[in-house]
Design a protein around this motif. Sequence first.
Motif, short mmCIF file in Angstrom:
data_model
loop_
_atom_site.label_atom_id
_atom_site.label_comp_id
_atom_site.label_asym_id
_atom_site.label_seq_id
_atom_site.Cartn_x
_atom_site.Cartn_y
_atom_site.Cartn_z
N ASP A 400 0.83 -1.21 0.00
CA ASP A 400 0.00 0.00 0.00
C ASP A 400 0.86 1.25 0.00
O ASP A 400 0.53 2.25 -0.67
N ILE A 401 1.94 1.20 0.77
CA ILE A 401 2.80 2.39 0.85
C ILE A 401 3.47 2.65 -0.50
O ILE A 401 3.49 3.78 -0.99
N ALA A 402 3.94 1.59 -1.11
CA ALA A 402 4.59 1.76 -2.41
C ALA A 402 3.60 2.29 -3.44
O ALA A 402 3.92 3.16 -4.25
N ARG A 403 2.38 1.76 -3.39
CA ARG A 403 1.38 2.20 -4.36
C ARG A 403 1.06 3.68 -4.13
O ARG A 403 1.01 4.48 -5.08
N ALA A 404 0.85 4.06 -2.87
CA ALA A 404 0.55 5.47 -2.56
C ALA A 404 1.69 6.36 -3.03
O ALA A 404 1.47 7.43 -3.62
N ALA A 405 2.93 5.90 -2.80
CA ALA A 405 4.08 6.71 -3.20
C ALA A 405 4.10 6.90 -4.72
O ALA A 405 4.36 8.00 -5.21
N GLY A 406 3.78 5.84 -5.44
CA GLY A 406 3.74 5.94 -6.90
C GLY A 406 2.68 6.91 -7.37
O GLY A 406 2.91 7.73 -8.27
N VAL A 407 1.51 6.85 -6.73
CA VAL A 407 0.43 7.76 -7.11
C VAL A 407 0.83 9.21 -6.82
O VAL A 407 0.57 10.12 -7.62
N MET A 408 1.49 9.44 -5.69
CA MET A 408 1.92 10.80 -5.37
C MET A 408 2.91 11.33 -6.39
O MET A 408 2.82 12.49 -6.82
#
Length: 490
Positions: A400-408
């Motif tokens: 989830d953290i990696a995905r959020a970081a990618g979206v940001m």
Amino acid sequence: MTLIEAIWERLRHWFEPVVYLSNNVLSMLGVLMVTAAVVLWIFLLPTLMHGETGNPYTGILTFLLLPAAFFCGLVIIPAGIWIRFRRERRRGSYPHDFPPLDFKNIKLRRLVLFVCAATLANIVIASQLSYSAVSYMDSVTFCGQTCHTVMEPEFAAYQNSPHSRVECVKCHIGPGANWFVKSKLSGLGQVVAVTFNTYDRPIPTPVENLRPARETCEACHWPQKFGADRLEVINKFADDETNTLTKTVLLMHIGGGRTSRLGIHGVHLGPGVVIRYAHSDHKRQTIPWVEYDDGKGKKTAYTSADFKPESLSGMPVRVMDCMDCHNRPTHAYELPERAVDAAMAAGTISPSLPFVKKQAVELLRKSYPSKEEALRQIPAALGEYYRSSHPSVFAARQGDIARAAGVMAAIYGRNVFPTMRVAWGAYPNNIGHTDFPGCYRCHDDAHASAAGAKISQDCNACHSLLAMEEPAPKILSDLGLAAAAAPAAK
Ligand code: HEC
Ligand code: HEC
Ligand code: HEC
Ligand code: HEC
Ligand code: HEC
């Protein structure tokens, strides 16, 4: 001897040496350029007359390069002849007598053959090339990417908008020969600016002579059609640990286009209605004077409190159209709060990550030395935040953290362009009134007529405010929308 024969006799004396001398590389090149330019022109003519397709860069070809090649060719044909003449004279090899101009003359045969072959070759090449060249230059790739850094911000925002399948030229040029030619001419200026690196950063808005919306937007958006009210649910996540979600529910009174005076569209664009306004700043954000012509013979002028009548003559006056509200129909840059809210509502940034809203907005708003640095540091900093402040979350929710970081990183990437000096909020959006002045440029409860009437700021004139920042608006459950509008939280 007839008159014609007499003239021919004279001309012959001219032509014979010319045919003889034209047999040189430079003149042949000139012939090639002239025929190529003429043939290409003829092939481009239909698209020109049509004026349908087109962007500034076809203009560079048709109005600049081809004529340049044509005239260049015209100049170097005689130049070649002249050089050869001088050389032969110097060498003393210049003949006193020339072969006669008939097809027994090998020089003439060669010249005619060369012109024919060049024309034929040009026709074959042009018929294959010009169509694809023109359609390429009209393509989104060409507009958005050829001048890569210059248009990069507009192109990125465009790809993330409801018009991402509409070609640039549909709004920026539209149909008809008139605007086509206009855009060619301004296109030349743009190319010069890009070549010499003298263009403004960011590209200034509004676009000074954008074509009136009636002739572009209304080619697709049938103005009679609009009508229904539209329900809008705005999700907002708070800065707290649980990213508390609240919802605002608006019923937008969009109203009838040019057939009724109802709603937002009807009031400003209904039958006969003309709104003119004067703006004191370049970006049309400060509007001290508005005139409402109701189409039935009544004109009302509304002015802001500090308006001085004598200042009106110095200000540009504009007739309101679609673009005065929808100024970002496709180059719709987001603000970080909004972009993060949308991503959280869609679940691509998981709303159950503690403090993710606060962190995401802070990291997006920070300033970075370059875009590459930002795209590297933002994801790294989010990971670092969870690693140091919430180790158990960090351990359990790597994905989830990696995905959020990618979206940001993606949000930053499509909204901030340091090389073009496009930062958050560089381009105001005129729909609404919370992020930018928007509707309140006029509807600020301060624009009044001489009789004391005001341009309305009634909260229910433009939208019915059905709920405002409520955790679980009753109206949504009444409509059976509570679940559908909830974020995809896990
Ligand atoms: C749906 C219509 C539409 C399409 C499609 C469109 N534009 Fe625009 N564009 C606009 C409007 C409207 C404005 C700004 C209006 C204003 O404020 O004057 C604008 C402004 C611009 C500006 C000036 C800077 C700015 O953001 O205000 C540039 C540059 C630009 N567009 C390039 C492009 C490129 C490149 C494409 C294709 C990738 C494109 N446009 C596609 C409608 C469109
Ligand atoms: C070539 C056709 C075309 C042109 C020209 C065009 N539009 Fe659109 N527009 C569309 C289509 C198609 C959609 C619907 C996209 C969708 O719903 O996926 C749309 C959607 C919209 C929407 C609704 C967006 C939303 O959030 O639902 C607005 C507002 C709009 N256009 C305004 C404009 C304005 C203003 C202009 C002129 C600057 C314009 N359009 C020019 C085709 C066009
Ligand atoms: C006075 C400002 C204003 C003007 C002028 C205006 N609009 Fe709108 N329009 C709005 C607002 C506000 C909405 C509601 C959508 C929203 O909140 O994003 C809207 C919605 C729309 C929609 C979406 C409709 C739907 O059912 O979802 C389209 C398409 C549209 N406008 C096209 C146009 C076109 C084309 C013109 C010019 C003929 C125009 N608008 C002129 C303010 C305006
Ligand atoms: C350039 C100035 C200007 C801007 C910007 C503007 N309006 Fe208006 N609006 C007017 C004027 C003028 C009237 C008519 C006042 C009157 O009744 O004489 C009006 C009337 C209205 C009305 C009818 C109000 C009533 O009491 O019946 C609505 C609804 C409305 N506007 C919505 C909007 C929305 C939504 C926006 C922003 C997207 C917007 N307007 C932006 C000038 C503006
Ligand atoms: C002239 C028209 C107009 C008037 C008057 C008006 N609004 Fe709005 N309002 C809008 C438009 C247009 C939007 C944007 C809707 C959208 O996001 O598409 C909006 C959006 C909002 C939003 C959502 C903000 C968000 O976070 O996106 C709120 C809340 C709101 N209005 C409250 C009010 C209140 C309270 C009043 C009375 C003081 C008011 N409005 C008066 C046109 C108006």
